[in-house]
Design an enzyme around this catalytic site. Structure first.
Site, PDB file in Angstrom:
ATOM      1  N   CYS A   2       0.852  -1.176   0.000  1.00  0.00           N
ATOM      2  CA  CYS A   2       0.000   0.000   0.000  1.00  0.00           C
ATOM      3  C   CYS A   2       0.895   1.235   0.000  1.00  0.00           C
ATOM      4  O   CYS A   2       1.980   1.217   0.558  1.00  0.00           O
ATOM      5  CB  CYS A   2      -0.935   0.113   1.195  1.00  0.00           C
ATOM      6  SG  CYS A   2      -2.082  -1.251   1.366  1.00  0.00           S
ATOM      7  N   ARG A  27       3.258  -0.082  -5.286  1.00  0.00           N
ATOM      8  CA  ARG A  27       3.084  -0.678  -3.960  1.00  0.00           C
ATOM      9  C   ARG A  27       1.754  -1.411  -3.824  1.00  0.00           C
ATOM     10  O   ARG A  27       1.454  -1.979  -2.773  1.00  0.00           O
ATOM     11  CB  ARG A  27       3.168   0.404  -2.882  1.00  0.00           C
ATOM     12  CG  ARG A  27       4.489   1.107  -2.838  1.00  0.00           C
ATOM     13  CD  ARG A  27       4.486   2.199  -1.814  1.00  0.00           C
ATOM     14  NE  ARG A  27       4.475   1.673  -0.466  1.00  0.00           N
ATOM     15  CZ  ARG A  27       5.561   1.341   0.220  1.00  0.00           C
ATOM     16  NH1 ARG A  27       6.740   1.505  -0.330  1.00  0.00           N
ATOM     17  NH2 ARG A  27       5.481   0.878   1.435  1.00  0.00           N
ATOM     18  N   TRP A  74      -2.883  -2.547  -1.637  1.00  0.00           N
ATOM     19  CA  TRP A  74      -2.635  -3.957  -1.928  1.00  0.00           C
ATOM     20  C   TRP A  74      -3.349  -4.709  -0.815  1.00  0.00           C
ATOM     21  O   TRP A  74      -2.959  -4.630   0.344  1.00  0.00           O
ATOM     22  CB  TRP A  74      -1.135  -4.253  -1.919  1.00  0.00           C
ATOM     23  CG  TRP A  74      -0.795  -5.635  -2.377  1.00  0.00           C
ATOM     24  CD1 TRP A  74      -0.625  -6.049  -3.670  1.00  0.00           C
ATOM     25  CD2 TRP A  74      -0.590  -6.790  -1.554  1.00  0.00           C
ATOM     26  NE1 TRP A  74      -0.327  -7.387  -3.704  1.00  0.00           N
ATOM     27  CE2 TRP A  74      -0.303  -7.876  -2.423  1.00  0.00           C
ATOM     28  CE3 TRP A  74      -0.624  -7.027  -0.195  1.00  0.00           C
ATOM     29  CZ2 TRP A  74      -0.048  -9.159  -1.967  1.00  0.00           C
ATOM     30  CZ3 TRP A  74      -0.366  -8.327   0.273  1.00  0.00           C
ATOM     31  CH2 TRP A  74      -0.079  -9.372  -0.613  1.00  0.00           C
ATOM     32  N   ASN A 100      -1.009   1.991   5.883  1.00  0.00           N
ATOM     33  CA  ASN A 100      -0.207   0.931   5.247  1.00  0.00           C
ATOM     34  C   ASN A 100       0.346   0.072   6.381  1.00  0.00           C
ATOM     35  O   ASN A 100       0.972   0.610   7.288  1.00  0.00           O
ATOM     36  CB  ASN A 100       0.920   1.601   4.448  1.00  0.00           C
ATOM     37  CG  ASN A 100       2.053   0.667   4.070  1.00  0.00           C
ATOM     38  OD1 ASN A 100       3.197   1.088   3.978  1.00  0.00           O
ATOM     39  ND2 ASN A 100       1.749  -0.573   3.837  1.00  0.00           N
ATOM     40  N   GLY A 101       0.083  -1.242   6.325  1.00  0.00           N
ATOM     41  CA  GLY A 101       0.578  -2.121   7.385  1.00  0.00           C
ATOM     42  C   GLY A 101      -0.533  -3.030   7.850  1.00  0.00           C
ATOM     43  O   GLY A 101      -1.549  -3.181   7.157  1.00  0.00           O
ATOM     44  N   GLU A 485      15.639 -17.026 -11.889  1.00  0.00           N
ATOM     45  CA  GLU A 485      15.215 -15.660 -12.215  1.00  0.00           C
ATOM     46  C   GLU A 485      14.391 -15.639 -13.504  1.00  0.00           C
ATOM     47  O   GLU A 485      13.375 -14.955 -13.597  1.00  0.00           O
ATOM     48  CB  GLU A 485      16.459 -14.749 -12.317  1.00  0.00           C
ATOM     49  CG  GLU A 485      16.207 -13.298 -12.654  1.00  0.00           C
ATOM     50  CD  GLU A 485      15.322 -12.537 -11.649  1.00  0.00           C
ATOM     51  OE1 GLU A 485      15.002 -13.086 -10.596  1.00  0.00           O
ATOM     52  OE2 GLU A 485      14.945 -11.400 -11.964  1.00  0.00           O
ATOM     53  N   LYS A 489      10.536 -14.345 -13.653  1.00  0.00           N
ATOM     54  CA  LYS A 489      10.084 -13.243 -14.515  1.00  0.00           C
ATOM     55  C   LYS A 489       8.858 -13.659 -15.302  1.00  0.00           C
ATOM     56  O   LYS A 489       7.901 -12.914 -15.440  1.00  0.00           O
ATOM     57  CB  LYS A 489      11.184 -12.809 -15.509  1.00  0.00           C
ATOM     58  CG  LYS A 489      12.364 -12.084 -14.914  1.00  0.00           C
ATOM     59  CD  LYS A 489      12.086 -10.665 -14.511  1.00  0.00           C
ATOM     60  CE  LYS A 489      11.653 -10.541 -13.090  1.00  0.00           C
ATOM     61  NZ  LYS A 489      12.556 -10.339 -12.027  1.00  0.00           N
ATOM     62  N   GLU A 492       5.824 -13.941 -13.026  1.00  0.00           N
ATOM     63  CA  GLU A 492       5.366 -12.646 -12.524  1.00  0.00           C
ATOM     64  C   GLU A 492       4.576 -11.870 -13.572  1.00  0.00           C
ATOM     65  O   GLU A 492       3.531 -11.320 -13.279  1.00  0.00           O
ATOM     66  CB  GLU A 492       6.575 -11.768 -12.147  1.00  0.00           C
ATOM     67  CG  GLU A 492       7.224 -12.108 -10.838  1.00  0.00           C
ATOM     68  CD  GLU A 492       8.407 -11.190 -10.547  1.00  0.00           C
ATOM     69  OE1 GLU A 492       8.493 -10.686  -9.439  1.00  0.00           O
ATOM     70  OE2 GLU A 492       9.262 -10.980 -11.428  1.00  0.00           O
ATOM     71  N   HIS A 508      15.983 -35.599 -11.161  1.00  0.00           N
ATOM     72  CA  HIS A 508      15.379 -36.021  -9.895  1.00  0.00           C
ATOM     73  C   HIS A 508      13.914 -35.587  -9.789  1.00  0.00           C
ATOM     74  O   HIS A 508      13.396 -35.411  -8.697  1.00  0.00           O
ATOM     75  CB  HIS A 508      16.198 -35.468  -8.730  1.00  0.00           C
ATOM     76  CG  HIS A 508      17.614 -35.943  -8.736  1.00  0.00           C
ATOM     77  ND1 HIS A 508      17.956 -37.257  -8.524  1.00  0.00           N
ATOM     78  CD2 HIS A 508      18.772 -35.290  -9.006  1.00  0.00           C
ATOM     79  CE1 HIS A 508      19.270 -37.391  -8.629  1.00  0.00           C
ATOM     80  NE2 HIS A 508      19.786 -36.211  -8.930  1.00  0.00           N
ATOM     81  N   LYS A 607       5.534  -4.178  -5.514  1.00  0.00           N
ATOM     82  CA  LYS A 607       6.983  -4.102  -5.595  1.00  0.00           C
ATOM     83  C   LYS A 607       7.638  -4.105  -4.218  1.00  0.00           C
ATOM     84  O   LYS A 607       8.727  -4.619  -4.035  1.00  0.00           O
ATOM     85  CB  LYS A 607       7.376  -2.831  -6.349  1.00  0.00           C
ATOM     86  CG  LYS A 607       8.842  -2.849  -6.687  1.00  0.00           C
ATOM     87  CD  LYS A 607       9.150  -2.018  -7.869  1.00  0.00           C
ATOM     88  CE  LYS A 607      10.589  -2.161  -8.257  1.00  0.00           C
ATOM     89  NZ  LYS A 607      10.901  -3.490  -8.825  1.00  0.00           N
TER      90      LYS A 607
HETATM   91  C1  G6P Z   1       8.635  -8.316  -4.403  1.00  0.00           C
HETATM   92  C2  G6P Z   1       8.959  -7.765  -5.769  1.00  0.00           C
HETATM   93  C3  G6P Z   1      10.197  -8.457  -6.330  1.00  0.00           C
HETATM   94  C4  G6P Z   1      11.351  -8.323  -5.365  1.00  0.00           C
HETATM   95  C5  G6P Z   1      11.000  -8.821  -3.956  1.00  0.00           C
HETATM   96  C6  G6P Z   1      12.057  -8.442  -2.940  1.00  0.00           C
HETATM   97  O1  G6P Z   1       8.218  -9.626  -4.504  1.00  0.00           O
HETATM   98  O2  G6P Z   1       7.853  -7.925  -6.638  1.00  0.00           O
HETATM   99  O3  G6P Z   1      10.544  -7.869  -7.562  1.00  0.00           O
HETATM  100  O4  G6P Z   1      12.446  -9.050  -5.846  1.00  0.00           O
HETATM  101  O5  G6P Z   1       9.774  -8.219  -3.525  1.00  0.00           O
HETATM  102  O6  G6P Z   1      12.093  -7.052  -2.817  1.00  0.00           O
HETATM  103  P1  G6P Z   1      13.328  -6.207  -2.354  1.00  0.00           P
HETATM  104  O7  G6P Z   1      12.878  -4.789  -2.464  1.00  0.00           O
HETATM  105  O8  G6P Z   1      13.609  -6.611  -0.937  1.00  0.00           O
HETATM  106  O9  G6P Z   1      14.464  -6.519  -3.251  1.00  0.00           O
END
Ligand code: G6P
Length: 612
Positions: A2, A27, A74, A100-101, A485, A489, A492, A508, A607
């Site tokens: 948020c 956020r 969020w 937020n929280g 990664e 991606k 996501e 395995h 994010k």
């Molecule tokens: C969220 C974001 C990711 C990020 C992760 C860790 O899941 O969507 O892109 O890698 O948080 O965030 P940070 O800010 O701690 O790297």
């Protein structure tokens, strides 16, 4: 998660709030709303869905006034609908609040308040905070400041909130514990926001609030104190930023722009960390004895998401180049793990935002157990950066796309520089090898640019595979974290089920998934495990899997084993993840575009993850 904002000044409040919220949408974007105060009355406009929905509503119902608060959500407690959207207010609309929280004791407070006759209108945890302030401020006639303090004494959990009152126009109050808040200082106007980039168009002078602090903002000033009432003389930080960095600059998506900024990010890291080094000035902040840093014998890295993948990559760098045994943990596990005391061991947190709650709690557990704490972080002034004993900033610039790209390469870049520093001071790396690696790093931006120049080929590959139901990603050695990664991606942003594996693990279990429909992206660049990787590819082919190989320039032989080959320039294996990740980012990007998803704001994600 948020995002919250607040404004008091002379500008049109709705314009300022909507603009600041648009920079916080990363956020969360389940709903958005604003509350403004003009001529003694509070007006609330809120809408489910993205900020664009709220914008329409504001156009249809123009608001007046020069003071207000805003929120982008969020959802945690309560569905993402209009009813649960913030701001929340008392029935008479005398006070309105954004939060937020998570208020952890909301259930017991709600029961108590309902017994006292308060009627709740939403399913959120936030509403108990509104009711508490309503009780003390409206019903019992205390000042807004006293009521906020009283409410804070009763709630448990994390919060950054902002509240306005029709009984005390001309001011708003904000407080934090566990969720970030930044005060922006202007001339005849003041601001608050969940992070500094939200205020990029208005001011460069900010105060980062600490936990258990609150602030009262009026047009002409701000007053910071602890929530128990001790006055604070806040430190004003001047932020050196460029508003352009937070705009799309003609790109279709922030993610695409951020992918293509990676050569400049690596160039900056070379110039600032390696050209004259590596030396201890690699740390932007170092609040302990340099000797202790040099004597590091063991590292524990903790991080989440993409940052965790950078940590897994760094393990290879620290162990191979610096000879430092390194453990890696996801923060949500690390924070609950019994951490045994170890001599000369540092806990290193990796985080783009510097606010991820699990990473923050992991850092705090490291501190409590007596470890020195280091951080690699992108956001200046963030909580993790402020609480760590040593910090290296990645200076990747604001990353707006929810899926991390340039922050990842920046993390690996500075971790590489740190491994050279440790390798040198610990006598594990010869001058010659160190110079060779530095030179390789210096040449990376040009090689990255070459990969960017080949993006059309990746788009072509995406076109062939974008309807696939699943993807597998395989890699070995220092490139296996990139298999994770690549899979992350595509999950996501393209919403395709995908998993990444160290290629040797395929037999395995994951091999059972392979059939003639399964795209398998194999990172097979030049390395000590090249032959082994080719064998794994053959195992995939034998099961009719559709191999997309990521290979080094000049590797003609690989064509015999793959349906598609995407080439990257040759480079030292230690740095190869910084090249192989680019086609993986482009692949996810183009697959997502072809599937028509929202690349920069994928569903259900945020994010900055400030809830557990
Ligand atoms: C969220 C974001 C990711 C990020 C992760 C860790 O899941 O969507 O892109 O890698 O948080 O965030 P940070 O800010 O701690 O790297």
């Amino acid at each position: 998660m948020c995002g919250i904002v607040g404004y008091v000044g002379r500008e049109k409040v709705d314009t300022v709030l909507l603009n600041a919220l648009s920079r916080l949408e990363y956020r969360g974007y389940d709903s958005a709303g604003i509350a403004t105060l003009g001529s003694g009355t509070i007006t609330i406009l809120k809408e489910s869905g993205k900020l664009s929905n709220l914008r329409k509503l504001v156009q249809e119902h123009p608001v007046s006034g020069q003071l207000g608060i805003g929120h982008t959500r969020w959802a945690t407690h309560g569905e993402p609908n209009q009813k649960n959207a913030h701001p929340h207010a008392d029935p008479e609309k005398k006070v309105a609040l954004v939060h937020n929280g998570i208020i952890e004791n909301h259930a017991e407070l709600k029961v108590r308040l309902m017994e006292a006759g308060y009627v709740f209108q939403s399913d959120t945890d936030t509403e108990v905070l509104v009711k508490l302030i309503e009780k003390y401020h409206i019903k019992m006639g205390q000042t807004l400041e006293e009521s906020v303090k009283q409410a804070i004494r009763e709630i448990r959990g994390t919060y950054a909130f902002c509240v306005i009152s029709a009984l005390e126009p001309g001011k708003f109050i904000a407080a934090r514990k566990g969720s970030p808040l930044v005060v922006g200082l202007g001339q005849g106007e003041n601001f608050i926001a969940s992070d500094a980039p939200a205020l990029i168009d208005y001011t460069r002078d900010v105060i980062f609030l600490e936990d258990d602090q609150m602030v009262i903002l009026t047009q002409d000033g701000v007053r910071v104190s602890t929530t128990s009432g001790r006055e604070i003389s806040p430190v004003v930080t001047r932020i050196d930023w460029d508003a352009k960095a937070a705009s799309k600059e003609g790109f279709d998506h922030f993610m695409l722009k951020e992918i293509e900024e990676q050569p400049q990010v690596i160039e900056r890291i070379y110039a600032s960390r390696l050209a004259q080094g590596p030396n201890k000035s690699i740390f932007d902040v170092l609040n302990f004895d340099e000797k202790e840093l040099i004597q590091t014998e063991r590292l524990i890295i903790q991080a989440c998401g993409t940052s965790w993948h950078a940590a897994l990559t760094a393990k290879f760098l620290f162990e191979n180049l610096a000879g430092i045994p390194t453990e890696v943990d996801v923060s949500s596990e690390f924070r609950y793990r019994g951490l045994l005391p170890q001599k000369n061991t540092q806990v290193l947190s990796i985080t783009q935002s510097g606010e991820t709650i699990d990473t923050l709690m992991g850092l705090r557990q490291g501190k409590e157990k007596g470890f020195k704490t280091l951080a690699v972080c992108n956001v200046l002034g963030s909580t993790i950066a402020r609480e760590s004993d040593g910090v290296i900033f990645t200076h990747a610039g604001p990353e707006i796309g929810v899926a991390s790209t340039k922050a990842y390469t920046a993390q690996i870049g500075v971790l590489f520089a740190l491994s050279l520093f440790w390798g040198k001071v610990r006598g594990r790396l010869s001058e010659a090898r160190c110079s060779e690696l530095k030179e390789e790093f210096r040449r990376l931006p040009e090689k990255m640019q070459t990969v960017i120049g080949r993006k059309e080929l990746v788009r072509h590959t995406a076109q062939k595979f974008y309807e696939a139901r699943d993807f597998l990603f395989l890699g070995r050695g220092i490139n296996y974290p990139n298999a994770y990664e690549g899979a992350l991606k595509i999950k996501e942003i393209a919403y395709i089920h995908a998993t990444g594996h160290p290629a040797g693990e395929m037999k395995h279990g994951p091999i059972a998934l392979i059939d003639e429909k399964m795209p398998v992206v194999c990172i097979v660049t030049e390395s000590v495990v090249y032959e082994k990787m080719v064998s794994n590819i053959q195992e995939v082919r034998a099961r009719k899997g559709r191999v997309i190989a990521l290979a080094s320039d000049g590797d003609e032989a690989i064509k015999a084993h793959a349906e598609e080959v995407l080439y990257v320039p040759k480079c030292d294996e230690a740095l190869s993840p910084l090249l192989t990740v680019l086609p993986l980012q482009y692949l996810a990007y183009y697959v997502a575009v072809l599937r028509g998803t929202d690349v920069d704001q994928p569903r259900n994600l945020a994010k900055s993850v400030t809830v557990e």
